[in-house]
Scaffold this motif. Sequence first.
Motif, PDB file in Angstrom:
ATOM      1  N   TRP A 223       0.838  -1.195   0.000  1.00 55.96           N
ATOM      2  CA  TRP A 223       0.000   0.000   0.000  1.00 55.96           C
ATOM      3  C   TRP A 223       0.870   1.241   0.000  1.00 55.96           C
ATOM      4  N   GLN A 224       0.505   2.144  -0.895  1.00 60.03           N
ATOM      5  CA  GLN A 224       1.151   3.443  -0.823  1.00 60.03           C
ATOM      6  C   GLN A 224       0.440   4.223   0.281  1.00 60.03           C
ATOM      7  N   VAL A 225       1.210   4.703   1.248  1.00 60.23           N
ATOM      8  CA  VAL A 225       0.588   5.428   2.359  1.00 60.23           C
ATOM      9  C   VAL A 225       1.023   6.889   2.375  1.00 60.23           C
ATOM     10  N   HIS A 226       1.959   7.216   1.514  1.00 58.60           N
ATOM     11  CA  HIS A 226       2.497   8.567   1.458  1.00 58.60           C
ATOM     12  C   HIS A 226       3.116   8.698   0.081  1.00 58.60           C
ATOM     13  N   ARG A 227       3.334   9.942  -0.407  1.00 55.05           N
ATOM     14  CA  ARG A 227       3.890  10.018  -1.759  1.00 55.05           C
ATOM     15  C   ARG A 227       5.268   9.394  -1.837  1.00 55.05           C
ATOM     16  N   GLY A 228       5.950   9.270  -0.693  1.00 50.20           N
ATOM     17  CA  GLY A 228       7.276   8.655  -0.722  1.00 50.20           C
ATOM     18  C   GLY A 228       7.360   7.317  -0.008  1.00 50.20           C
ATOM     19  N   THR A 229       6.246   6.742   0.407  1.00 47.37           N
ATOM     20  CA  THR A 229       6.318   5.510   1.192  1.00 47.37           C
ATOM     21  C   THR A 229       5.323   4.464   0.709  1.00 47.37           C
ATOM     22  N   VAL A 230       5.815   3.236   0.563  1.00 38.44           N
ATOM     23  CA  VAL A 230       4.954   2.109   0.220  1.00 38.44           C
ATOM     24  C   VAL A 230       5.205   1.018   1.256  1.00 38.44           C
ATOM     25  N   VAL A 231       4.138   0.560   1.909  1.00 36.20           N
ATOM     26  CA  VAL A 231       4.284  -0.373   3.018  1.00 36.20           C
ATOM     27  C   VAL A 231       3.673  -1.718   2.649  1.00 36.20           C
ATOM     28  N   ARG A 232       4.319  -2.805   3.107  1.00 40.15           N
ATOM     29  CA  ARG A 232       3.696  -4.118   2.928  1.00 40.15           C
ATOM     30  C   ARG A 232       2.554  -4.213   3.941  1.00 40.15           C
ATOM     31  N   ALA A 233       1.347  -4.410   3.464  1.00 40.31           N
ATOM     32  CA  ALA A 233       0.156  -4.322   4.317  1.00 40.31           C
ATOM     33  C   ALA A 233       0.242  -5.285   5.498  1.00 40.31           C
ATOM     34  N   ASP A 234       0.759  -6.512   5.266  1.00 42.17           N
ATOM     35  CA  ASP A 234       0.865  -7.511   6.340  1.00 42.17           C
ATOM     36  C   ASP A 234       1.740  -7.045   7.490  1.00 42.17           C
ATOM     37  N   SER A 261      -0.057   9.902   4.711  1.00 40.05           N
ATOM     38  CA  SER A 261      -0.480  11.222   4.242  1.00 40.05           C
ATOM     39  C   SER A 261      -1.993  11.269   4.135  1.00 40.05           C
ATOM     40  N   ARG A 262      -2.541  12.474   4.085  1.00 37.42           N
ATOM     41  CA  ARG A 262      -3.996  12.650   4.031  1.00 37.42           C
ATOM     42  C   ARG A 262      -4.587  11.961   2.815  1.00 37.42           C
ATOM     43  N   LEU A 263      -3.801  11.978   1.739  1.00 36.62           N
ATOM     44  CA  LEU A 263      -4.287  11.401   0.498  1.00 36.62           C
ATOM     45  C   LEU A 263      -4.620   9.921   0.675  1.00 36.62           C
ATOM     46  N   TYR A 264      -3.887   9.243   1.584  1.00 34.79           N
ATOM     47  CA  TYR A 264      -4.087   7.799   1.720  1.00 34.79           C
ATOM     48  C   TYR A 264      -4.717   7.417   3.055  1.00 34.79           C
ATOM     49  N   ALA A 265      -5.198   8.421   3.809  1.00 37.00           N
ATOM     50  CA  ALA A 265      -5.781   8.146   5.121  1.00 37.00           C
ATOM     51  C   ALA A 265      -7.034   7.281   4.996  1.00 37.00           C
ATOM     52  N   HIS A 266      -7.676   7.337   3.812  1.00 40.75           N
ATOM     53  CA  HIS A 266      -8.907   6.562   3.625  1.00 40.75           C
ATOM     54  C   HIS A 266      -8.670   5.066   3.740  1.00 40.75           C
ATOM     55  N   LEU A 267      -7.410   4.637   3.641  1.00 42.29           N
ATOM     56  CA  LEU A 267      -7.110   3.205   3.734  1.00 42.29           C
ATOM     57  C   LEU A 267      -7.307   2.687   5.150  1.00 42.29           C
ATOM     58  N   PHE A 268      -7.245   3.602   6.115  1.00 36.07           N
ATOM     59  CA  PHE A 268      -7.240   3.160   7.507  1.00 36.07           C
ATOM     60  C   PHE A 268      -8.489   3.611   8.233  1.00 36.07           C
ATOM     61  N   LYS A 269      -9.525   2.816   8.105  1.00 38.83           N
ATOM     62  CA  LYS A 269     -10.767   3.096   8.829  1.00 38.83           C
ATOM     63  C   LYS A 269     -11.170   1.822   9.528  1.00 38.83           C
ATOM     64  N   ALA A 270     -11.703   1.962  10.753  1.00 42.10           N
ATOM     65  CA  ALA A 270     -12.135   0.768  11.480  1.00 42.10           C
ATOM     66  C   ALA A 270     -13.305   0.124  10.737  1.00 42.10           C
ATOM     67  N   MET A 271     -13.350  -1.221  10.778  1.00 38.55           N
ATOM     68  CA  MET A 271     -14.418  -1.912  10.048  1.00 38.55           C
ATOM     69  C   MET A 271     -15.737  -1.816  10.795  1.00 38.55           C
TER      70      MET A 271
END
Lengths: 271, 351
Positions: A223-234, A261-271
Amino acid sequence: MNSPQLAATALIAEDEPLLARALQAELVKAWPQLQIVGVVGDGVSAVAQSLALKPDVLFFDIRMPGKSGLDAAVELADEWPQDQPFPALVFVTAFDQYAVQAFETQAIDYVLKPVQHDRMCKTIAKVQETLARRPKTNANIDDATLGQLRNLLGAMQPPGPAQGALRLIQVSVGNSIRMIPIDEVVYFEAADKYVRVLTHDHEYLIRTPLKELLPQLDVQRFWQVHRGTVVRADAIDSVTRDESGKLQLALRGRKEKVLVSRLYAHLFKAM
Amino acid sequence: MKIDWTNKLQHLLQVLAFALGIATIQYGFQPERPYAPPLVYSLLISFFAWSIIDLGREFMPSARETGWPRGWHGLALVIAGTVTGYLLGTWLADQMCRAYGWYAGYPRLDRDTELRSSILVTAIAGITVSFYFYARNKSAYLERKMTEAHRHANEARLKLLETQLEPHMLFNTLANLRALIGADPQQAQHMLDHMIAYLRATLNASRAATHPLQTEFDRLRDYLELMSIRMGPRMAFELKLPPELAQHPVPALLLQPLVENSIQHGLEPKVEGGRVVVSAQRDGHDLVLEVTDTGLGPSGNADLTPAKGAGFGIAHVRERLATLYGAAARVDCAARAEGGFRVTLRFPFQA
């Protein structure tokens, strides 16, 4: 004409001087109450001047030296102070079929060069509407704008290679090449022209820019979580919000925290 | 391996028709003897020879490209096919003659004469038919090659045109023109003139093979003037053409893609912009043309790969020079130590 006329400030970022002047003249004519607080000619100054002058409207050329208008907007979305409303964005482009397609969702407007008066009036009406609707306090940048920026970034990215996701990262260490299985990577971080590859106990440098690496990664797992960072989701252990309201990731196997970053904050929401 | 069976069947029918002709001629020489035996011999020999030669060549690796084995392979195949075809065909035909008693009641011919004439006929027929197919194959191959070369050339030209008439460039230029019409009509007219000359040259490029260096530099000036109006103070350019070289012929618009590379990949993406210098000079027996810029230079990694998209322009120039001058032409690309890019073309000076 546009009534009621709203007083506002604007910044123009356009690398071709004649076009910058023409856009300014067009704006003066169509929106006399608009005060143009700055005209810059490259993407880096566009970010710096926007942050310094905090205009209400940004007119960004997409193709600019230093940094594209889109990258500048993405950076601004991140850097913009929490307590100030995000400016209305208008992209200006000579020709960009990808961008134009992505603009259909219409949270951010665009104008095609050469800029024509009627089209400009429509854009201005829309910007004024956005500005009038904009809450005066706290709410900073709306989800539609963020979503559209994400779409635009996606549309501009070259499609990934047909042969599928990358399995190994090849790193040159001294005079040998180390093969690092992709599952050992905790995250990738852009560093200048390089990318840092971080595993739980090592750190490597590769020369492939993040923009070229990204399409080769499996988007489900990385997952890209920032314009400069990509994290392995696991590898993500938990997400926390710090005092300034920014999201931070704690990762399994690494001690440092990673900023979302704000752009990718939508990835992290509680289910 | 894929065998085109319709094609092979056509070949077989052609071969059998030929065999029929031979048998008829033989019959014509000896009308007192029956028609059936020479026909059977002829058909059987040609059938076996055909199957060995025509099918056999599909299995020879050197035939993959042209459809016919190269050099002595081809000759060996024809000889082997004809001899084997003769032996097998004669043997089978002998059996049939005996079984059906076709020669019953006819006086036996002299064995030696018969043998000699049938070997001669088979050899001549084998060589003629093989040569016929070889020639047809070769002309089909050459035709295919030519269409391919044509298509390749057309594709290259189209691709070059695409990079030159890139919509971004066109619309930005038009936007500048539109801005100038109101602000400075004279300058607008000036810009339009350069634009017209640039478009005319670019669209005509395929027609004129060569033109004098002076014309080449004039066309470059059109493009560079356009770009300097667009980029304003961020860009400067210099064209250095010694008067004694002005009439020297060069391939039309040879330098155009290189100058466009310098602008599009060197100066435009660089915040401070920069300078392009195009120069021509004579160096002994060579003409040396050089395009230098102070732009971004090779992208990202430190090796000498030019920015994406720039590679096509250089490859195109290299290909044109190679076609015209062969090994006598050289194209060198180098990153300049002080930043930017330099491309040097060197080819024989024509007195």
